[in-house]
Design a protein around this motif. Sequence first.
Motif, PDB file in Angstrom:
ATOM      1  N   ASP A  44       2.436   1.667  -3.443  1.00 34.80           N
ATOM      2  CA  ASP A  44       1.405   2.181  -4.354  1.00 34.80           C
ATOM      3  C   ASP A  44       1.113   3.659  -4.095  1.00 34.80           C
ATOM      4  O   ASP A  44       0.890   4.425  -5.036  1.00 34.80           O
ATOM      5  CB  ASP A  44       0.115   1.370  -4.228  1.00 34.80           C
ATOM      6  CG  ASP A  44       0.200   0.023  -4.927  1.00 34.80           C
ATOM      7  OD1 ASP A  44       1.116  -0.182  -5.752  1.00 34.80           O
ATOM      8  OD2 ASP A  44      -0.656  -0.833  -4.641  1.00 34.80           O
ATOM      9  N   LYS A  45       1.140   4.053  -2.840  1.00 39.02           N
ATOM     10  CA  LYS A  45       0.898   5.455  -2.490  1.00 39.02           C
ATOM     11  C   LYS A  45       1.975   6.362  -3.095  1.00 39.02           C
ATOM     12  O   LYS A  45       1.675   7.448  -3.599  1.00 39.02           O
ATOM     13  CB  LYS A  45       0.870   5.606  -0.965  1.00 39.02           C
ATOM     14  CG  LYS A  45       0.471   6.964  -0.458  1.00 39.02           C
ATOM     15  CD  LYS A  45       0.400   6.951   1.063  1.00 39.02           C
ATOM     16  CE  LYS A  45      -0.024   8.276   1.611  1.00 39.02           C
ATOM     17  NZ  LYS A  45      -0.036   8.304   3.072  1.00 39.02           N
ATOM     18  N   ASP A  96       1.432   6.375  -6.955  1.00 40.40           N
ATOM     19  CA  ASP A  96       0.224   7.139  -7.307  1.00 40.40           C
ATOM     20  C   ASP A  96       0.478   8.641  -7.374  1.00 40.40           C
ATOM     21  O   ASP A  96      -0.284   9.370  -8.003  1.00 40.40           O
ATOM     22  CB  ASP A  96      -0.903   6.854  -6.316  1.00 40.40           C
ATOM     23  CG  ASP A  96      -1.510   5.468  -6.502  1.00 40.40           C
ATOM     24  OD1 ASP A  96      -1.244   4.827  -7.549  1.00 40.40           O
ATOM     25  OD2 ASP A  96      -2.230   5.018  -5.592  1.00 40.40           O
ATOM     26  N   GLN A  97       1.545   9.108  -6.737  1.00 41.44           N
ATOM     27  CA  GLN A  97       1.868  10.537  -6.760  1.00 41.44           C
ATOM     28  C   GLN A  97       2.713  10.924  -7.984  1.00 41.44           C
ATOM     29  O   GLN A  97       3.086  12.082  -8.133  1.00 41.44           O
ATOM     30  CB  GLN A  97       2.601  10.919  -5.478  1.00 41.44           C
ATOM     31  CG  GLN A  97       1.714  10.767  -4.239  1.00 41.44           C
ATOM     32  CD  GLN A  97       2.455  11.091  -2.976  1.00 41.44           C
ATOM     33  OE1 GLN A  97       2.941  12.210  -2.797  1.00 41.44           O
ATOM     34  NE2 GLN A  97       2.544  10.132  -2.070  1.00 41.44           N
ATOM     35  N   LYS A 150       0.839  -1.215   0.000  1.00 43.54           N
ATOM     36  CA  LYS A 150       0.000   0.000   0.000  1.00 43.54           C
ATOM     37  C   LYS A 150       0.866   1.254   0.000  1.00 43.54           C
ATOM     38  O   LYS A 150       0.561   2.230  -0.683  1.00 43.54           O
ATOM     39  CB  LYS A 150      -0.939   0.002   1.213  1.00 43.54           C
ATOM     40  CG  LYS A 150      -2.087  -0.964   1.089  1.00 43.54           C
ATOM     41  CD  LYS A 150      -2.973  -0.929   2.320  1.00 43.54           C
ATOM     42  CE  LYS A 150      -4.035  -2.010   2.243  1.00 43.54           C
ATOM     43  NZ  LYS A 150      -4.857  -2.072   3.455  1.00 43.54           N
ATOM     44  N   TYR A 151       1.955   1.230   0.760  1.00 45.48           N
ATOM     45  CA  TYR A 151       2.852   2.384   0.811  1.00 45.48           C
ATOM     46  C   TYR A 151       3.534   2.593  -0.541  1.00 45.48           C
ATOM     47  O   TYR A 151       3.607   3.714  -1.039  1.00 45.48           O
ATOM     48  CB  TYR A 151       3.899   2.218   1.926  1.00 45.48           C
ATOM     49  CG  TYR A 151       4.768   3.435   2.063  1.00 45.48           C
ATOM     50  CD1 TYR A 151       4.287   4.581   2.692  1.00 45.48           C
ATOM     51  CD2 TYR A 151       6.046   3.468   1.528  1.00 45.48           C
ATOM     52  CE1 TYR A 151       5.069   5.724   2.792  1.00 45.48           C
ATOM     53  CE2 TYR A 151       6.834   4.599   1.622  1.00 45.48           C
ATOM     54  CZ  TYR A 151       6.333   5.729   2.257  1.00 45.48           C
ATOM     55  OH  TYR A 151       7.100   6.850   2.328  1.00 45.48           O
ATOM     56  N   GLU A 186       7.498  11.266   2.480  1.00 47.29           N
ATOM     57  CA  GLU A 186       6.974  10.877   1.171  1.00 47.29           C
ATOM     58  C   GLU A 186       7.435  11.810   0.060  1.00 47.29           C
ATOM     59  O   GLU A 186       7.735  11.355  -1.041  1.00 47.29           O
ATOM     60  CB  GLU A 186       5.447  10.863   1.184  1.00 47.29           C
ATOM     61  CG  GLU A 186       4.864   9.637   1.794  1.00 47.29           C
ATOM     62  CD  GLU A 186       3.356   9.654   1.760  1.00 47.29           C
ATOM     63  OE1 GLU A 186       2.765  10.158   0.779  1.00 47.29           O
ATOM     64  OE2 GLU A 186       2.768   9.145   2.724  1.00 47.29           O
TER      65      GLU A 186
END
Length: 107
Positions: free
Chosen positions: A10-11, A14-15, A7-8, A87
């Motif tokens: 992908d996060k 996604d940016q 999930k991280y 991030e």
Amino acid sequence: MWEEKLKYFDKLVDQCDRFERKGKKMIYTSANGYMFALLNKAGEIGFRLPKPVATKFMEEHNTGPYYSYGAKMKDYVLVPESLYDNEKLLVDFLNQSYDFVMSLPKK
């Protein structure tokens, strides 16, 4: 735990609007015929960077080369979990990784 790392990963991806995550079991990003970011089965993230950038990254963030399935990945650095809170920095390095493979001869 691995699902959280996925999930991280992908996060982060996604940016970035110039590429997307690929793979179902082997999680990666690729462009121009080269992979440039990986999530291994241990849940570790690796970015492919030009040698000078990789060397500086490893020195500044107290990390080393990246391994996937027991093999040292050429030009990859291990992203330390201590950077997961930053991030913005990791998205910047992910974009640098994309730019690096786009500068290589097309495969």
